[in-house]
Design a protein around this motif. Structure first.
Motif, PDB file in Angstrom:
ATOM      1  N   SER A 153       0.047  42.398  53.379  1.00  0.00           N
ATOM      2  CA  SER A 153      -0.432  41.590  54.501  1.00  0.00           C
ATOM      3  C   SER A 153      -1.875  41.978  54.801  1.00  0.00           C
ATOM      4  N   ASN A 154      -2.451  41.352  55.835  1.00  0.00           N
ATOM      5  CA  ASN A 154      -3.841  41.653  56.214  1.00  0.00           C
ATOM      6  C   ASN A 154      -3.970  42.990  56.945  1.00  0.00           C
ATOM      7  N   ILE A 155      -2.846  43.583  57.339  1.00  0.00           N
ATOM      8  CA  ILE A 155      -2.873  44.903  57.978  1.00  0.00           C
ATOM      9  C   ILE A 155      -2.903  45.955  56.873  1.00  0.00           C
ATOM     10  N   ILE A 156      -3.988  46.722  56.821  1.00  0.00           N
ATOM     11  CA  ILE A 156      -4.184  47.684  55.730  1.00  0.00           C
ATOM     12  C   ILE A 156      -3.261  48.892  55.918  1.00  0.00           C
ATOM     13  N   HIS A 157      -2.506  49.225  54.875  1.00  0.00           N
ATOM     14  CA  HIS A 157      -1.638  50.412  54.888  1.00  0.00           C
ATOM     15  C   HIS A 157      -2.283  51.505  54.040  1.00  0.00           C
ATOM     16  N   GLU A 158      -2.575  52.669  54.688  1.00  0.00           N
ATOM     17  CA  GLU A 158      -3.187  53.804  53.988  1.00  0.00           C
ATOM     18  C   GLU A 158      -2.105  54.704  53.386  1.00  0.00           C
ATOM     19  N   PRO A 159      -2.472  55.587  52.440  1.00  0.00           N
ATOM     20  CA  PRO A 159      -1.491  56.574  51.938  1.00  0.00           C
ATOM     21  C   PRO A 159      -1.079  57.510  53.078  1.00  0.00           C
ATOM     22  N   ALA A 160       0.158  57.962  53.035  1.00  0.00           N
ATOM     23  CA  ALA A 160       0.632  58.860  54.103  1.00  0.00           C
ATOM     24  C   ALA A 160      -0.065  60.215  54.016  1.00  0.00           C
ATOM     25  N   VAL A 161      -0.198  60.713  52.775  1.00  0.00           N
ATOM     26  CA  VAL A 161      -0.780  62.044  52.582  1.00  0.00           C
ATOM     27  C   VAL A 161      -1.347  62.120  51.170  1.00  0.00           C
ATOM     28  N   CYS A 162      -2.412  62.893  50.984  1.00  0.00           N
ATOM     29  CA  CYS A 162      -3.012  63.058  49.663  1.00  0.00           C
ATOM     30  C   CYS A 162      -2.118  63.966  48.818  1.00  0.00           C
ATOM     31  N   VAL A 163      -1.744  63.504  47.635  1.00  0.00           N
ATOM     32  CA  VAL A 163      -0.845  64.301  46.765  1.00  0.00           C
ATOM     33  C   VAL A 163      -1.566  65.514  46.192  1.00  0.00           C
ATOM     34  N   GLU A 164      -2.882  65.534  46.237  1.00  0.00           N
ATOM     35  CA  GLU A 164      -3.655  66.632  45.650  1.00  0.00           C
ATOM     36  C   GLU A 164      -3.846  67.778  46.636  1.00  0.00           C
TER      37      GLU A 164
END
Length: 673
Positions: A153-164
């Motif tokens: 959708s137009n609502i941007i979903h970011e990653p929950a946490v950086c895997v690195e």
């Protein structure tokens, strides 16, 4: 396990079970079509599938497509990717046509949310094409690692946490992300489906990928897609929209009408008939008896002349405009309605209920706060026919909106910060009633047309149709009307569908040029008509504007015969039609000649002469009577010397007062301004 997780699991199960069935379906029923599209991927991104084929193959899958369209469309796309022999990992858009779940727009209620539906409608407005992010690339602000996240959708979903590094702060990289074109169009239910007093329903349709930029305002389409709903954050209400899957045109312009080889043979055979003109005239509004001249002109209008673009980019229109002025009850509205249905892009509108912006274009705010144009009737009818009934009933400010559209065939808009020029390349067929309700045989026709001269001058042909009692004609007309009521049937010389194709073929394939004989005929007529006006006191009978109308009529006559050359006979037919029109409207009984100013609604030469006589007489009398001319003296002078009676004097006086040329310093005394 929560409800959302259970639902998600069910959706995945639907997709898994449907994929092998779709693989079998595409490998058997639509194999050639699918593989041909795969060969052209990525130039072609969509394959059209007939819903009836799926229904025959597996009725349960067809039902599931209606109930769970998102999951089934995803399964269909994966199935095609699986059977691709070239292994391109192609994700084709599967577009379904001929859906059985066709719902009228006004009945598209909440029960259909989430279902696969199709609706018919006319495109009212198209917004700008904008990008929609489908795969966002994020950069971790701490360790610079890139993360790809799919977006729905137009609502941007970011990653929950950086895997690195476990960081929770990210930056969106627009250049690295993947976008898809998207466009919103507004579709309105067809006007012919409305009953009296109904407000036409509208709905927004979201088009994506290769469907964007395929529609223009005025297109009549069948839209297939998923009915969805979204909550408006301001009003807290839900608004429905259709997430488009397929767009199928329902009605085309003349140039786009599909004509088969057998149709072409039938059209050519018809064109060779010696009585082809009579057949086409008889097939124009066949429910109306008589008015052959009017029908001939309308037939010529439907075929049209040739549009020309000169080297200096000047454009000469090929479309004709016709005005029918007639007594009430002679079938003007019915003729207009018939033409609007016969022309593939025909629009009917009535003057009383039409505003200026309704004819041209309105500036409206879109959902993002910007302004966009919503097309009116003359824009929606581009490359077609616009029929305007009761032109005389329109307000003056609204009527002025069509000046530019009639001659330049464009509509210039400067409103709400929008500067635009829209095309209005249409033929206008208009109807009006006499100024006093019915024609008065003792007054000239031009006096009784309640339209300003700038409008009248732009019509190629103006017809006056009087309802005169005639025993023989009345008997035939009554018999014709009563037989229609008895049998509910009309005899067609040419089937309307074939006539549509005939007109389309002629306009698309035939572009006639004037022969030497035709040029000589038109030139001779023009010179002869103006030859009688060499003296200073003669009225001007014809101008170059009428000469251009004659060229258009001659080209239309050649098109009816499917001829690439305008013959002398075509020119003579055009001359006869134009001459009859001019004699009806422009004949001045006082001079016994045709006066173009009378045709185009201006003051005729004979009237201008009388105005000059009246003003000169008032000037002379006022010199003898102390700067104020007494009424009885002026009338006496005019009656004795110029045969102008009191009634004629009052008529001229009224016009001069309205223009501020004469005023009364005291009652019954006149003075020039």
């Amino acid at each position: 396990m929560n409800t959302q997780t259970v639902q998600g699991q069910k959706n995945q199960d639907h997709v898994k079970t449907a994929i092998p069935k779709f693989e079998e379906f595409f490998s058997t029923t639509n194999k050639e079509q699918v593989f041909a599209t795969l060969d052209k991927y990525p130039e072609e991104k969509s394959v059209e599938i007939n819903y009836h084929d799926l229904e025959i193959f597996d009725p349960d899958m067809a039902d599931l497509l209606i109930e769970k369209p998102e999951q089934m469309l995803e399964a269909a796309s994966k199935a095609i990717s699986n059977i691709d022999p070239q292994r391109k990992n192609a994700l084709l858009n599967v577009r379904f046509i001929n859906l059985r779940n066709n719902v009228p727009l006004r009945f598209l209620r909440s029960e259909y949310i989430g279902k696969f539906v199709s609706v018919d409608g006319i495109v009212r407005k198209t917004d700008e094409i904008r990008p929609r992010i489908i795969n966002a690339t994020f950069e971790c602000r701490q360790c610079m690692r890139l993360h790809d996240v799919e977006q729905s959708s137009n609502i941007i979903h970011e990653p929950a946490v950086c895997v690195e590094c476990g960081g929770r702060s990210f930056r969106l990289l627009g250049e690295e992300s993947k976008f898809m074109d998207t466009q919103t169009v507004k579709v309105q239910e067809p006007l012919e489906n409305l009953s009296g007093g109904d407000q036409p329903r509208q709905i927004n349709v979201i088009l994506e990928d290769d469907m964007v930029d395929t529609l223009t305002p005025g297109d009549i389409v069948k839209t297939t897609g998923i009915l969805k709903t979204v909550r408006d954050e301001k009003t807290k209400r839900f608004n429905n929209y259709i997430y488009g899957n397929d767009i199928e045109p329902l009605e085309q312009e003349f140039e786009e009408l599909k004509i088969e080889d057998e149709d072409v043979e039938e059209i050519k055979e018809l064109a060779n008939s010696p009585d082809i003109y009579e057949k086409i005239i008889a097939s124009t509004a066949p429910s109306i008896r008589g008015y052959e001249e009017v029908k001939e002109a309308i037939a010529f209008q439907l075929f049209g002349g040739t549009t020309k673009e000169l080297e200096d980019k000047t454009r000469i229109r090929g479309d004709m405009h016709i005005l029918i002025v007639g007594d009430p009850g002679i079938g003007k509205s019915q003729i207009l309605k018939y033409v609007s249905k016969l022309a593939p892009r025909g629009i009917y509108t009535s003057g009383k209920g039409t505003s200026g912006v309704g004819l041209t274009a309105a500036a409206v705010r879109d959902d993002l706060g910007g302004w966009s144009l919503e097309a009116g009737a003359l824009v929606l009818g581009d490359k077609g026919n616009v029929c305007v009934d009761e032109l005389d009933k329109m307000r003056d400010e609204d009527r002025s909106a069509i000046h530019e559209a009639l001659e330049q065939q464009t509509i210039s808009i400067a409103k709400a910060g929008i500067m635009a020029t829209l095309n209005s390349r249409c033929s206008v067929l208009a109807a009006a009633n006499p100024k006093f309700g019915r024609f008065d045989r003792y007054k000239t026709v031009a006096e009784q047309i309640d339209l300003p001269s700038p409008i009248l001058s732009r019509f190629d042909l103006i017809f006056v149709v009087e309802d005169k009692p005639n025993k023989e004609k009345d008997k035939n007309l009554a018999e014709h009307i009563l037989n229609i009521h008895k049998d509910n049937a009309i005899h067609f010389e040419i089937n309307p569908e074939l006539l549509r194709k005939y007109i389309a073929y002629a306009r698309r394939e035939i572009h006639p040029t004037l022969s030497t004989e035709a040029i000589e005929t038109l030139q001779q007529f023009y010179v002869d008509m103006r030859g009688g006006a060499i003296e200073d006191d003669s009225p001007v009978p014809i101008t170059a504007r009428q000469l251009e109308a004659l060229v258009r009529l001659s080209e239309a006559s050649a098109r009816i015969r499917l001829s690439d050359v305008v013959s002398k006979e075509d020119a003579l037919r055009a001359v006869e039609l134009e001459e009859n029109c001019m004699k009806q409207v422009g004949y001045d009984p006082e001079t016994g000649k045709v006066d173009i100013d009378k045709i185009e609604g201006r003051t005729p030469k004979s009237q201008r002469d009388k105005i000059n006589i009246v003003t000169d007489t008032i000037k002379e009398v006022s010199l003898d009577y102390g700067d104020n001319a007494p009424r009885e003296i002026v009338i006496s002078e005019l009656s004795d010397n110029y045969n102008i009676d009191e009634n004629k004097f009052d008529e001229i006086l009224k016009a001069l007062k309205a223009k501020g040329v004469i005023y009364e310093p005291k009652p019954e005394h006149y003075k020039l301004s």
